[in-house]
Design a protein around this motif. Structure first.
Motif, PDB file in Angstrom:
ATOM      1  N   ARG A   1       0.658  -1.312   0.050  1.00  0.00           N
ATOM      2  CA  ARG A   1      -0.105   0.043   0.058  1.00  0.00           C
ATOM      3  C   ARG A   1       0.777   1.145  -0.015  1.00  0.00           C
ATOM      4  O   ARG A   1       0.283   2.334  -0.109  1.00  0.00           O
ATOM      5  N   GLY A   2       1.988   1.116   0.335  1.00  0.00           N
ATOM      6  CA  GLY A   2       2.739   2.352   0.437  1.00  0.00           C
ATOM      7  C   GLY A   2       2.645   3.026   1.691  1.00  0.00           C
ATOM      8  O   GLY A   2       1.755   2.753   2.502  1.00  0.00           O
ATOM      9  N   PRO A   3       3.248   3.869   2.221  1.00  0.00           N
ATOM     10  CA  PRO A   3       3.607   4.487   3.329  1.00  0.00           C
ATOM     11  C   PRO A   3       2.250   5.537   3.579  1.00  0.00           C
ATOM     12  O   PRO A   3       1.900   5.449   5.027  1.00  0.00           O
ATOM     13  N   GLY A   4       1.561   6.109   2.905  1.00  0.00           N
ATOM     14  CA  GLY A   4       0.739   6.826   2.938  1.00  0.00           C
ATOM     15  C   GLY A   4      -0.529   6.439   3.872  1.00  0.00           C
ATOM     16  O   GLY A   4      -1.322   6.885   4.588  1.00  0.00           O
ATOM     17  N   GLU A   5      -0.797   5.106   3.817  1.00  0.00           N
ATOM     18  CA  GLU A   5      -2.089   4.600   4.458  1.00  0.00           C
ATOM     19  C   GLU A   5      -1.709   4.206   5.881  1.00  0.00           C
ATOM     20  O   GLU A   5      -2.551   3.987   6.605  1.00  0.00           O
ATOM     21  N   PHE A   6      -0.279   4.462   6.339  1.00  0.00           N
ATOM     22  CA  PHE A   6      -0.056   4.055   7.600  1.00  0.00           C
ATOM     23  C   PHE A   6      -0.333   4.974   8.676  1.00  0.00           C
ATOM     24  O   PHE A   6      -0.419   6.234   8.374  1.00  0.00           O
ATOM     25  N   TYR A   7      -0.830   4.349   9.853  1.00  0.00           N
ATOM     26  CA  TYR A   7      -1.228   5.338  10.832  1.00  0.00           C
ATOM     27  C   TYR A   7      -0.097   6.265  11.053  1.00  0.00           C
ATOM     28  O   TYR A   7       0.926   6.057  11.306  1.00  0.00           O
ATOM     29  N   GLY A   8      -0.246   7.583  11.081  1.00  0.00           N
ATOM     30  CA  GLY A   8       0.623   8.526  11.632  1.00  0.00           C
ATOM     31  C   GLY A   8       1.347   9.222  10.786  1.00  0.00           C
ATOM     32  O   GLY A   8       1.748  10.227  10.682  1.00  0.00           O
ATOM     33  N   VAL A   9       1.444   8.604   9.566  1.00  0.00           N
ATOM     34  CA  VAL A   9       2.280   8.957   8.424  1.00  0.00           C
ATOM     35  C   VAL A   9       1.589  10.249   7.898  1.00  0.00           C
ATOM     36  O   VAL A   9       2.288  11.267   7.705  1.00  0.00           O
ATOM     37  N   ARG A  10       0.264  10.251   7.766  1.00  0.00           N
ATOM     38  CA  ARG A  10      -0.355  11.539   7.239  1.00  0.00           C
ATOM     39  C   ARG A  10      -0.142  12.724   8.262  1.00  0.00           C
ATOM     40  O   ARG A  10       0.122  13.932   7.852  1.00  0.00           O
ATOM     41  N   GLN A  11      -0.663  12.220   9.394  1.00  0.00           N
ATOM     42  CA  GLN A  11      -0.408  13.198  10.388  1.00  0.00           C
ATOM     43  C   GLN A  11       0.778  13.847  10.635  1.00  0.00           C
ATOM     44  O   GLN A  11       0.770  15.088  10.956  1.00  0.00           O
ATOM     45  N   ALA A  12       1.595  13.269  10.162  1.00  0.00           N
ATOM     46  CA  ALA A  12       3.094  13.678  10.484  1.00  0.00           C
ATOM     47  C   ALA A  12       3.555  14.371   9.262  1.00  0.00           C
ATOM     48  O   ALA A  12       4.682  14.931   9.225  1.00  0.00           O
ATOM     49  N   GLY A  13       2.833  14.496   8.420  1.00  0.00           N
ATOM     50  CA  GLY A  13       2.890  15.155   7.099  1.00  0.00           C
ATOM     51  C   GLY A  13       4.020  14.552   6.284  1.00  0.00           C
ATOM     52  O   GLY A  13       4.743  14.954   5.101  1.00  0.00           O
ATOM     53  N   LEU A  14       4.053  13.016   6.488  1.00  0.00           N
ATOM     54  CA  LEU A  14       5.344  12.462   5.719  1.00  0.00           C
ATOM     55  C   LEU A  14       4.486  12.111   4.244  1.00  0.00           C
ATOM     56  O   LEU A  14       5.295  11.479   3.636  1.00  0.00           O
ATOM     57  N   SER A  15       3.206  11.814   4.281  1.00  0.00           N
ATOM     58  CA  SER A  15       2.693  11.337   3.013  1.00  0.00           C
ATOM     59  C   SER A  15       3.142  12.565   1.751  1.00  0.00           C
ATOM     60  O   SER A  15       3.210  12.213   0.452  1.00  0.00           O
ATOM     61  N   ASP A  16       3.458  13.781   2.149  1.00  0.00           N
ATOM     62  CA  ASP A  16       3.748  14.487   1.107  1.00  0.00           C
ATOM     63  C   ASP A  16       5.383  14.699   1.087  1.00  0.00           C
ATOM     64  O   ASP A  16       5.925  15.708   0.731  1.00  0.00           O
ATOM     65  N   LEU A  17       6.091  13.758   1.274  1.00  0.00           N
ATOM     66  CA  LEU A  17       7.437  13.725   1.012  1.00  0.00           C
ATOM     67  C   LEU A  17       7.604  14.090  -0.618  1.00  0.00           C
ATOM     68  O   LEU A  17       6.926  13.477  -1.173  1.00  0.00           O
ATOM     69  N   ARG A  18       8.469  14.696  -0.964  1.00  0.00           N
ATOM     70  CA  ARG A  18       8.464  15.141  -2.311  1.00  0.00           C
ATOM     71  C   ARG A  18       9.431  14.015  -2.972  1.00  0.00           C
ATOM     72  O   ARG A  18       9.042  13.880  -4.127  1.00  0.00           O
ATOM     73  N   VAL A  19      10.507  13.459  -2.589  1.00  0.00           N
ATOM     74  CA  VAL A  19      11.480  13.007  -3.161  1.00  0.00           C
ATOM     75  C   VAL A  19      11.401  11.245  -2.773  1.00  0.00           C
ATOM     76  O   VAL A  19      11.333  10.623  -3.434  1.00  0.00           O
ATOM     77  N   ALA A  20      11.661  11.519  -1.341  1.00  0.00           N
ATOM     78  CA  ALA A  20      11.997  10.000  -0.915  1.00  0.00           C
ATOM     79  C   ALA A  20      10.778   9.033  -0.758  1.00  0.00           C
ATOM     80  O   ALA A  20       9.945   9.438  -0.911  1.00  0.00           O
ATOM     81  N   ASP A  21      11.106   7.772  -0.923  1.00  0.00           N
ATOM     82  CA  ASP A  21      10.137   6.728  -1.048  1.00  0.00           C
ATOM     83  C   ASP A  21      10.462   6.049   0.237  1.00  0.00           C
ATOM     84  O   ASP A  21      11.633   5.217   0.105  1.00  0.00           O
ATOM     85  N   LEU A  22       9.729   5.699   1.423  1.00  0.00           N
ATOM     86  CA  LEU A  22      10.151   5.042   2.396  1.00  0.00           C
ATOM     87  C   LEU A  22      10.148   3.750   2.196  1.00  0.00           C
ATOM     88  O   LEU A  22      10.705   2.842   3.054  1.00  0.00           O
ATOM     89  N   ILE A  23       9.972   3.003   1.049  1.00  0.00           N
ATOM     90  CA  ILE A  23      10.179   1.676   0.631  1.00  0.00           C
ATOM     91  C   ILE A  23      11.380   1.408   0.001  1.00  0.00           C
ATOM     92  O   ILE A  23      12.292   0.715   0.290  1.00  0.00           O
ATOM     93  N   ARG A  24      11.494   2.236  -1.074  1.00  0.00           N
ATOM     94  CA  ARG A  24      12.662   2.132  -1.924  1.00  0.00           C
ATOM     95  C   ARG A  24      13.790   2.733  -1.426  1.00  0.00           C
ATOM     96  O   ARG A  24      15.110   2.096  -1.755  1.00  0.00           O
ATOM     97  N   ASP A  25      13.796   3.657  -0.498  1.00  0.00           N
ATOM     98  CA  ASP A  25      15.009   4.484   0.117  1.00  0.00           C
ATOM     99  C   ASP A  25      15.189   3.967   1.352  1.00  0.00           C
ATOM    100  O   ASP A  25      15.947   4.716   2.157  1.00  0.00           O
ATOM    101  N   VAL A  26      15.170   2.874   1.757  1.00  0.00           N
ATOM    102  CA  VAL A  26      15.494   2.172   3.146  1.00  0.00           C
ATOM    103  C   VAL A  26      16.943   2.400   3.533  1.00  0.00           C
ATOM    104  O   VAL A  26      17.321   2.936   4.670  1.00  0.00           O
ATOM    105  N   ARG A  27      17.941   2.011   2.428  1.00  0.00           N
ATOM    106  CA  ARG A  27      19.421   2.513   2.865  1.00  0.00           C
ATOM    107  C   ARG A  27      19.696   3.743   3.218  1.00  0.00           C
ATOM    108  O   ARG A  27      20.383   4.080   3.988  1.00  0.00           O
TER     109      ARG A  27
END
Ligand code: ADP
Ligand code: MG
Length: 680
Positions: free
Chosen positions: A615-641
């Motif tokens: 589903r990607g991170p946007g659906e996770f609890y807290g992610v939207r609230q924290a403003g993380l769903s509008d990360l402009r570049v980084a992808d919390l799945i692809r960019d783990v390293r």
């Protein structure tokens, strides 16, 4: 050009297109240049049609000589387009998209990228395509490595590529460097201006990826600096309570435990007591699957607080849970000489309870979140425990501090959180994880039930009821406000109650019932007065009915994985084997995958990782609230390293320069500011 100017300043973008771009969160010229490609295509090599071999991935440049739509069985259609170049002819087909035939009229020229298959001769199946205009602008789109962007309805690659090109030309040279030289050197990142050009219009694909990574890293570093500096600020505070952790009450409590703690419980207890003993305010997240024994761990903290004469507030999301916790806490704590009170909207004798809390006669008070927000005055609040916090939103320590309270805070959650999110959304908190269940627990068995076997399942449930076991029957009501669906759930309940479940005791619960009714139903279920409880997902996360051993989830693939896992967590709480039955036929591959994962594992962490992938991170609890769903570049799945690097680097930077006051850290301070509010 100022990157803050609206996109309409780019030629070719008017109000209509600007509105479309908003769907991509692009409003300013700066947003446009930070809309990085999702992929690149090497168009330097155009394959002549005659040389396109079956099975190869090729780009051909050709002219349309014929096109038609073919109707297929069902209501499907196929677009068949004939392409020609100097060396020969081939077909391109688009399955299910017959309407495309219309846009490929004779004489249209374009680029077609795909894998060569067969359809009455060599054929590109469902190729990506781009129509060429034949003017000089084609130079941007052909004969080079071209960026492929995430699009939205009404915007083509070609349009977006040109706008980005214009924007990059105009703002790249005004970008100020954000990353200190040593960091850039460490990862071989180019300086910001060069990186911006390379990320969009590279000469080779590899450097483009490094350039994009640079911006992703920058963003992740900003987050980590933000959360870690908030954390550092808290750790420097000396205003917290210094609790005793070797007092009499805690000692007695430990001795009275009827079982040994698991190793991860021990670890969590020592983390928490460590925090409490220190003068720094505790801000810890205790995370662990339902039933792993978080409550026992938290009770250690309560006992320690009481040893120093401090009160504890335990906050839960609903009245039913408050009551459940109240009863269980009273059983555990009264023998230690602690007074436990319950305070909710419907508690009788509230004034009396409040008085006891204000005087300090109540050592522990259990209630809903309103407990700390309302008029309750504490005598000496030293510890706030917040259970199932995903229902509240991250409790801001600042609300408590504003009230002049500075208790240690312990959040407890049963929502499994993938590690990447844990260190971003909850990055400013300390985290303890309980990752094992107490010994002797029987894992829930999960199975899919095909439509043909439903009657058998119903018979089984009736048999279970005869043996005294209870069942949850979950119906997917996605929105509690959807009247039509609610009707469907109600009808389902009525039909089964009069049919397969005739003679056993059933009840229906959903979000439209008023709270008193809901509580009443839950109470009856807990007492064993209901055999099958039909419910939407409103039944509480923490509800603990050991006797309920079966869960049926209707149309299970409608739910997300995390939600399915949480629903399942409501059974398997006693010593008897529990079962979870998943009904319905998934309409999508993802849906099928979710059910497979559910059947394959009981581990909340595995499920969370899988859910993040699906589903990607946007659906996770807290992610939207924290403003993380509008990360402009980084992808919390692809960019783990990159995230791991960023976290380590951020810590090192802050160790040397906690306030980011050094001149070379100025731009980093600005980056950090964007994410400062993350659980401060
Ligand atoms: P959680 O709050 O994490 O959902 P609870 O604290 O309610 O879990 O614990 C679930 C059940 O397991 C409780 O009945 C508790 O007494 C029991 N329990 C907790 N820890 C242990 C342990 N180490 N050994 C045996 N039983 C335990
Ligand atoms: Mg619990």
């Amino acid at each position: 050009m100022n990157p803050d100017l609206p996109v309409e300043t780019i030629s070719g973008i008017g109000p209509k297109r600007a509105a479309l771009l908003e769907n991509l969160n692009i409003r300013t010229v700066g947003d446009l240049v930070f809309h990085f490609p999702r992929d690149y295509q090497d168009r330097r090599r155009i394959t002549p049609i005659s040389a396109a071999g079956e099975g190869e991935r090729v780009t051909i440049e050709g002219e349309v000589t014929a096109s038609r739509m073919v109707r297929l069985r069902g209501r499907m259609s196929l677009a068949v387009v004939t392409l020609r170049d100097a060396t020969g002819e081939m077909q391109a087909t688009w399955f299910g998209r017959g309407f495309l035939a219309k846009s490929f009229t004779r004489g249209v020229r374009g680029l077609f990228t795909g894998i060569v298959g067969k359809y009455k001769g060599p054929c590109l199946k469902n190729p990506e395509y781009e129509i060429l205009s034949g003017d000089e602008e084609d130079l941007l789109h052909t004969g080079r490595v071209v960026p492929i962007y995430r699009l939205t309805e009404g915007i083509t690659q070609r349009l977006l590529r040109r706008w980005v090109w214009t924007a990059v030309e105009q703002v790249a040279d005004e970008l100020e460097e954000t990353l200190p030289k040593d960091l850039r050197a460490r990862y071989d990142f180019p300086p910001i201006r060069a990186a911006m050009r390379t990320a969009h219009f590279p000469e080779e694909i590899a450097p483009a990826q490094t350039a994009r990574a640079r911006f992703a890293y920058e963003e992740l570093l900003g987050i980590q600096l933000g959360v870690l500096s908030a954390r550092a600020a808290r750790l420097h505070e000396e205003k917290g309570n210094r609790h005793v952790i070797d007092g009499r009450i805690l000692g007695t409590f430990r001795e009275s435990l009827p079982f040994a703690l698991t190793r991860s419980q021990e670890r969590a207890v020592s983390d928490i007591l460590g925090d409490m003993a220190s003068p720094r305010p505790m801000m810890r997240l205790l995370q662990g699957d339902v039933g792993c024994g978080k409550t026992i761990v938290a009770l250690h903290a309560v006992a320690a607080a009481a040893d120093g004469g401090y009160q504890t507030a335990l906050m839960v999301p609903t009245e039913v849970l408050a009551e459940q916790h109240f009863l269980s806490l009273r059983t555990s704590l009264e023998p230690l000489g602690l007074w436990v009170d319950l305070l909710t909207g419907s508690t009788r004798g509230q004034a009396e309870v409040r008085r006891r809390v204000a005087r300090g006669e109540a050592h522990v008070v259990v209630g809903t979140h309103a407990l700390i927000q309302e008029k309750t005055q504490f005598h000496n609040l030293g510890l706030a425990i917040i259970d199932e916090q995903h229902r509240f939103g991250v409790c801001q320590r600042s609300t408590l501090v504003e009230k002049g309270l500075s208790p240690d805070i312990l959040h407890m959650t049963a929502t499994p959180i993938p590690r990447t999110l844990a260190i971003t959304v909850y990055g400013g908190m300390d985290i303890s994880v309980i990752d094992e269940l107490p010994p002797g627990r029987v894992p829930v068995k999960t199975r899919r039930i095909p439509p043909g076997k439903i009657e058998d399942l119903y018979k089984y449930i009736v048999g279970q009821a005869a043996e005294g076991f209870q069942t949850y029957f979950i119906c997917p009501l996605v929105e509690e406000s959807d009247k039509r669906q609610l009707k469907a759930v109600t009808t389902h309940f009525e039909e089964l109650s009069a049919g397969a479940f005739e003679g056993i005791r059933t009840a229906l619960m959903h979000g439209r019932l008023d709270p008193v009714e809901k509580d009443e139903i839950m109470r009856r279920f807990k007492k064993g007065d209901i055999d099958v409880l039909f419910s939407t997902t409103v039944i509480e996360v923490g509800i603990d009915v050991k006797n309920a051993t079966t869960m049926i989830i209707e149309d299970a693939s409608q739910f997300g994985l995390t939600q399915l896992h949480q629903l399942r967590g409501r059974v398997g709480r006693g010593r008897d084997q529990s079962h979870c039955f998943l009904l319905g036929s998934p309409a999508t591959e993802d849906g099928k995958r979710r059910l497979e994962v559910m059947c394959a594992t009981n581990s909340g962490f595995d499920i969370a990782e899988e859910d993040l992938k699906l589903r990607g991170p946007g659906e996770f609890y807290g992610v939207r609230q924290a403003g993380l769903s509008d990360l402009r570049v980084a992808d919390l799945i692809r960019d783990v390293r990159l995230l791991d690097h960023a976290r380590r680097d951020a810590q090192k930077i802050l160790d040397k320069d906690p306030l980011l006051a050094a001149p070379e850290h100025g731009p980093l301070a600005v980056l950090a500011k964007r994410f400062e509010s993350l659980n401060a």
